[in-house]
Design an enzyme around this catalytic site. Structure first.
Site, PDB file in Angstrom:
ATOM      1  N   ASP A   1      -0.673  -0.506  -2.422  1.00  0.00           N
ATOM      2  CA  ASP A   1       0.197  -0.415  -3.593  1.00  0.00           C
ATOM      3  C   ASP A   1      -0.008  -1.602  -4.524  1.00  0.00           C
ATOM      4  O   ASP A   1      -0.209  -1.442  -5.730  1.00  0.00           O
ATOM      5  CB  ASP A   1       1.664  -0.375  -3.156  1.00  0.00           C
ATOM      6  CG  ASP A   1       2.055   0.954  -2.534  1.00  0.00           C
ATOM      7  OD1 ASP A   1       1.336   1.938  -2.749  1.00  0.00           O
ATOM      8  OD2 ASP A   1       3.079   0.994  -1.829  1.00  0.00           O
TER       9      ASP A   1
ATOM     10  N   GLU B   1       5.826   0.618  -9.909  1.00  0.00           N
ATOM     11  CA  GLU B   1       6.829   0.548  -8.839  1.00  0.00           C
ATOM     12  C   GLU B   1       6.926  -0.835  -8.213  1.00  0.00           C
ATOM     13  O   GLU B   1       7.998  -1.265  -7.778  1.00  0.00           O
ATOM     14  CB  GLU B   1       6.489   1.586  -7.766  1.00  0.00           C
ATOM     15  CG  GLU B   1       7.534   1.701  -6.673  1.00  0.00           C
ATOM     16  CD  GLU B   1       7.279   2.888  -5.757  1.00  0.00           C
ATOM     17  OE1 GLU B   1       8.117   3.113  -4.870  1.00  0.00           O
ATOM     18  OE2 GLU B   1       6.255   3.574  -5.927  1.00  0.00           O
TER      19      GLU B   1
ATOM     20  N   THR C   1       3.262   7.481   0.325  1.00  0.00           N
ATOM     21  CA  THR C   1       3.057   6.374   1.261  1.00  0.00           C
ATOM     22  C   THR C   1       2.877   6.858   2.701  1.00  0.00           C
ATOM     23  O   THR C   1       1.933   6.479   3.380  1.00  0.00           O
ATOM     24  CB  THR C   1       4.244   5.396   1.187  1.00  0.00           C
ATOM     25  OG1 THR C   1       4.338   4.867  -0.139  1.00  0.00           O
ATOM     26  CG2 THR C   1       4.075   4.262   2.173  1.00  0.00           C
TER      27      THR C   1
END
Length: 352
Positions: free
Chosen positions: A49, A72, A142
């Site tokens: 990420d 995010e 995820t």
């Protein structure tokens, strides 16, 4: 697709940087599969990420320095964990496109501190009615990513609250069966990229390690009117959706149920509508207060719209992308061919 389109440069840079970010995620998956990491928790996912967000924003920020970013992740965890920071930096600094000319169009952080600051550009940004914001989800899915299943690297340009382009990189997507499946993955290649440009349609290309490969236009969705022709994509494991109400809606309409396709990542459900045989996605939240994050839908919504679908909240209102980091004005969602969308809105009103 017209190369003289005013967003042609934005689309080229977006497609290249998403492809590069997908290579980064694949590299991490290979390392995890080989047992290169000590931890068995979600630390590798966190690294993906952070690292993908850093590479994407670095490239877009150099090309369009006045634009905002809505991502995010923030750098807080990296700043407090030297080991996590080092792993992330190693991934960012070692990922490049094999084609020199394509890589030259992009940019990468030159130091760890620059990487941290670039990540925070995403954490601080908002989408609004004025100006341009790049909305990104560096790894959508995820839980399935760490399992080696389906996930997406997502990037969209929102200008004055309207989606202008969307690029979704799906590194594990395998289209041999005509259906997306969590466990049927592309183990030999690099998956596919699905992208759309407002007013010009949606397109599909294979991804590689260098420059962008040729693409072709995706055929629009059939404009059905009979609920028996509905083909749902849903998620059995989703905790925010009320699947009992989804089943009730299908029964009320006389539509097939359960859903033919089950996918965890929200953006992959738009891809299932685009190229995976499905034609409808409904989200009836469990809680009245629930609102989706904008990065779970921006880009994917545009792809669906460019293929002849209408995207709305449960009341049939258009989705507003100008309200910050969430789709604050959007309670639930209906995505379906425009020819039958109104019938779905009325059915939802009746069962609610």
């Amino acid at each position: 697709m017209d190369s003289t389109d005013p967003y042609a440069k934005e689309l080229q840079i977006a497609c290249l940087t998403v492809q590069r970010a997908t290579l980064l995620t694949k590299k991490l998956l290979e390392a995890v599969d080989k047992g290169s990491f000590d931890k068995s928790d979600d630390t590798p996912v966190t690294i993906a990420d952070f690292a993908a967000q850093a590479l994407i924003i670095a490239a877009i920020h150099r090309a369009f320095p006045d634009d905002e970013f809505v991502g995010e992740e923030s750098s807080t965890a990296l700043r407090s964990d030297p080991d996590l920071l080092e792993r992330t930096w190693e991934l960012v600094s070692s990922t490049r496109l094999a084609d020199v000319d394509s890589e030259a169009l992009l940019s990468s952080p030159s130091t760890k501190e620059e990487m941290l600051d670039i990540i925070d550009l995403g954490a601080q940004g908002n989408s609004s009615k004025q100006g341009r914001a790049w909305v990104l989800d560096p790894v959508d899915g995820t839980a399935t990513f760490i399992q080696g299943q389906q996930y997406a690297v997502c990037l969209s340009l929102v200008e004055n609250g309207r989606q202008r382009l969307g690029v979704l990189g799906c590194p594990n997507m395998n289209l041999k069966t005509g259906r997306l499946d969590e466990n049927i993955v592309d183990r030999d290649g690099y998956g596919y990229q699905v992208f759309a440009l407002a007013g010009q349609g949606a397109f599909l290309r294979k991804m590689g390690t260098g420059g962008l490969l040729p693409f072709h236009k995706i055929e629009p969705k059939a404009q059905i009117t009979d609920p028996k022709d509905l083909d749902f994509v849903d998620c059995v494991s989703a905790t925010s959706s009320n699947r009992d109400m989804h089943a009730r809606l299908a029964s009320h309409l006389g539509a097939p149920w359960p859903a033919s396709t089950d996918l965890w990542a929200a953006q992959l459900r738009y891809i299932a509508i685009a190229v995976g045989g499905c034609n409808i996605m409904v989200k009836i939240p469990r809680k009245a207060s629930y609102r989706s994050k904008i990065w779970d839908h921006a880009g994917g919504m545009l792809i669906a719209e460019e293929l002849g679908c209408t995207v709305s909240d449960l009341a049939g209102n258009p989705v507003d992308c100008s309200l910050g980091r969430t789709l604050a004005g959007c309670y639930g969602m209906i995505v379906a061919p425009s020819s039958i969308h109104g019938k779905l809105v009325e059915a939802v009103k009746q069962i609610l």
